[in-house]
Design a protein around this motif. Structure first.
Motif, short mmCIF file in Angstrom:
data_model
loop_
_atom_site.label_atom_id
_atom_site.label_comp_id
_atom_site.label_asym_id
_atom_site.label_seq_id
_atom_site.Cartn_x
_atom_site.Cartn_y
_atom_site.Cartn_z
N TRP A 161 11.44 1.76 -0.77
CA TRP A 161 11.99 3.04 -1.37
C TRP A 161 13.48 2.84 -1.90
CZ3 TRP A 161 8.56 5.35 -3.45
CH2 TRP A 161 7.37 5.18 -2.80
N HIS A 208 3.53 10.12 -9.42
CA HIS A 208 2.53 10.71 -8.56
C HIS A 208 3.06 11.88 -7.86
CE1 HIS A 208 -1.19 9.83 -6.94
NE2 HIS A 208 -0.83 10.47 -5.94
N ARG A 220 0.97 6.96 -4.41
CA ARG A 220 1.95 7.78 -3.20
C ARG A 220 2.77 8.81 -3.74
NH1 ARG A 220 3.95 9.45 0.74
NH2 ARG A 220 4.74 8.58 2.45
N TYR A 274 2.36 2.54 -4.11
CA TYR A 274 1.46 3.21 -5.27
C TYR A 274 0.05 3.02 -4.98
CZ TYR A 274 0.28 5.74 -9.49
OH TYR A 274 -0.40 6.98 -10.15
N GLU A 293 0.70 -1.15 0.07
CA GLU A 293 -0.15 -0.03 -0.04
C GLU A 293 0.80 1.24 0.04
OE1 GLU A 293 -2.74 -0.28 3.32
OE2 GLU A 293 -3.50 -2.34 2.47
N GLU A 294 2.29 1.25 0.49
CA GLU A 294 2.88 2.22 0.76
C GLU A 294 3.51 2.77 -0.79
OE1 GLU A 294 6.06 5.14 2.00
OE2 GLU A 294 4.09 4.30 2.63
#
Length: 253
Positions: free
Chosen positions: A204, A224, A60, A58, A55-56
Motif C-alpha cells: 500500500w 475498485h 480490492r 487487486y 492477492e491483496e
C-alpha cells in the motif's frame, strides 16, 4: 507479554521501511506508473505466503486496474497441508528450476509491462526463472524482500544469482531473514513471523505512490470502490467500469 513483543517488532519493521525504503519505493512506483499509463500491466508474482501481497492489491477496495496477478494454484494453496497440493509438493515446486519458465509461457507479455516479485529470501528457482524470462522479454523487474539479510545466501538456481541481484529495483522489506520474531520458552523455534505484514505494508505504500504519480500526470484510474456505504448510489456503476477496464486490458494476455 508476547503479543506486545510481536507488535514492537512489527512497528520496528514499519519504521525501518519508512526511514530507509521510500526512495526505492518511488523508483519502483515510477516504473509501474509508466506501464499502467501505457495501457499495459504490472504483473505480480510470489510463492507461498508471498502470494498474499499479490492477492491483496487487486481486486480490492481501494485498489485500481493495472496490477495483474500471476498466481499459480500449486504455489499458493496451503489449506490442504498434506495430501493433494500439500506442503511437500509446494516445497519441491518452488525449488524446481524450469517450472517458472512454463508459467511464463501462458501469457503474452510486452516490453512495456513490468514484473513485481515478492520473495522473502530471493533464492528459490521458480521466482528466479520468472525474473529471467521477464528480462529476456524486455520487462523491468522489481523485487521486494529481505534483500540486505539475504546477502551471501546461496541461490538455488543454476544461474548462481539470487532474485535481488537480477532486479532493476529492489525494495527491502526490512524483515529479519529468520522471519519469526518472538522467542518462546522451552522451544527452539520462534513464533510470530513478520514478512507478510512487511509485504502488505509495502504494497500500500507502493500502490498509493503509483496512484499519486498517475493522478499528477492526469491519468484516469479505474478504482475498485466500496459498495458497502449507505447512500452511495453510483458504487456499482464505478465497480462495473473498473471491471470492464480490467477485462478490456486482460484480453491482450
Amino acid at each position: 507479554m508476547l503479543a506486545k513483543e510481536w507488535l514492537k517488532n512489527a512497528y520496528e519493521v514499519m519504521n525501518n521501511i519508512e526511514n530507509t525504503q521510500l526512495e526505492n519505493v518511488r523508483k519502483a512506483a515510477e516504473i509501474m506508473a509508466d506501464s499502467i499509463e501505457a495501457g499495459r500491466w504490472v504483473h505480480t508474482f510470489g510463492c507461498g505466503h508471498a502470494t498474499i501481497p499479490v492477492e491483496e492489491m487487486y481486486p480490492r477496495i481501494g485498489g485500481f486496474v493495472g496490477f495483474h496477478p500471476l498466481v499459480e494454484l500449486p504455489l499458493t494453496f496451503f489449506t490442504q497441508i498434506k495430501g493433494q497440493m500439500g506442503i511437500h509438493q509446494f516445497l519441491f515446486l518452488e525449488r524446481a528450476e524450469g517450472y517458472g519458465i512454463e508459467v511464463m509461457k501462458n501469457y503474452d507479455f510486452d516490453s512495456k509491462d513490468c514484473l513485481w516479485l515478492f520473495s522473502h529470501t530471493g533464492i528459490n528457482a521458480v521466482n528466479i526463472d520468472v525474473a529471467l524470462e521477464a528480462k529476456k522479454l524486455g520487462m523491468k523487474v522489481i523485487v521486494f524482500g529481505s534483500a540486505e539479510q539475504t546477502k551471501g545466501k546461496k541461490s538455488r538456481h543454476s544461474c548462481g544469482k539470487n532474485l535481488f541481484e537480477l532486479a532493476d529495483v529492489v525494495v527491502d522489506s526490512c524483515v529479519p531473514l529468520e522471519d519469526a520474531s518472538v522467542p518462546l520458552k522451552n522451544h527452539f523455534d520462534k513464533v510470530g513471523p513478520l514478512s507478510t505484514m512487511g509485504f502488505i505494508t509495502l504494497v500500500w505504500v507502493t500502490v498509493t505512490t503509483v496512484a499519486e504519480i498517475l493522478a499528477d500526470r492526469g491519468v484516469k484510474l479505474f478504482i475498485h470502490p466500496s459498495h458497502n456505504l449507505p447512500g452511495d448510489t453510483t458504487a456499482h456503476e464505478r465497480l462495473d467500469n473498473a471491471l470492464s477496464e480490467y477485462k478490456k486490458r486482460v484480453k491482450v494476455l
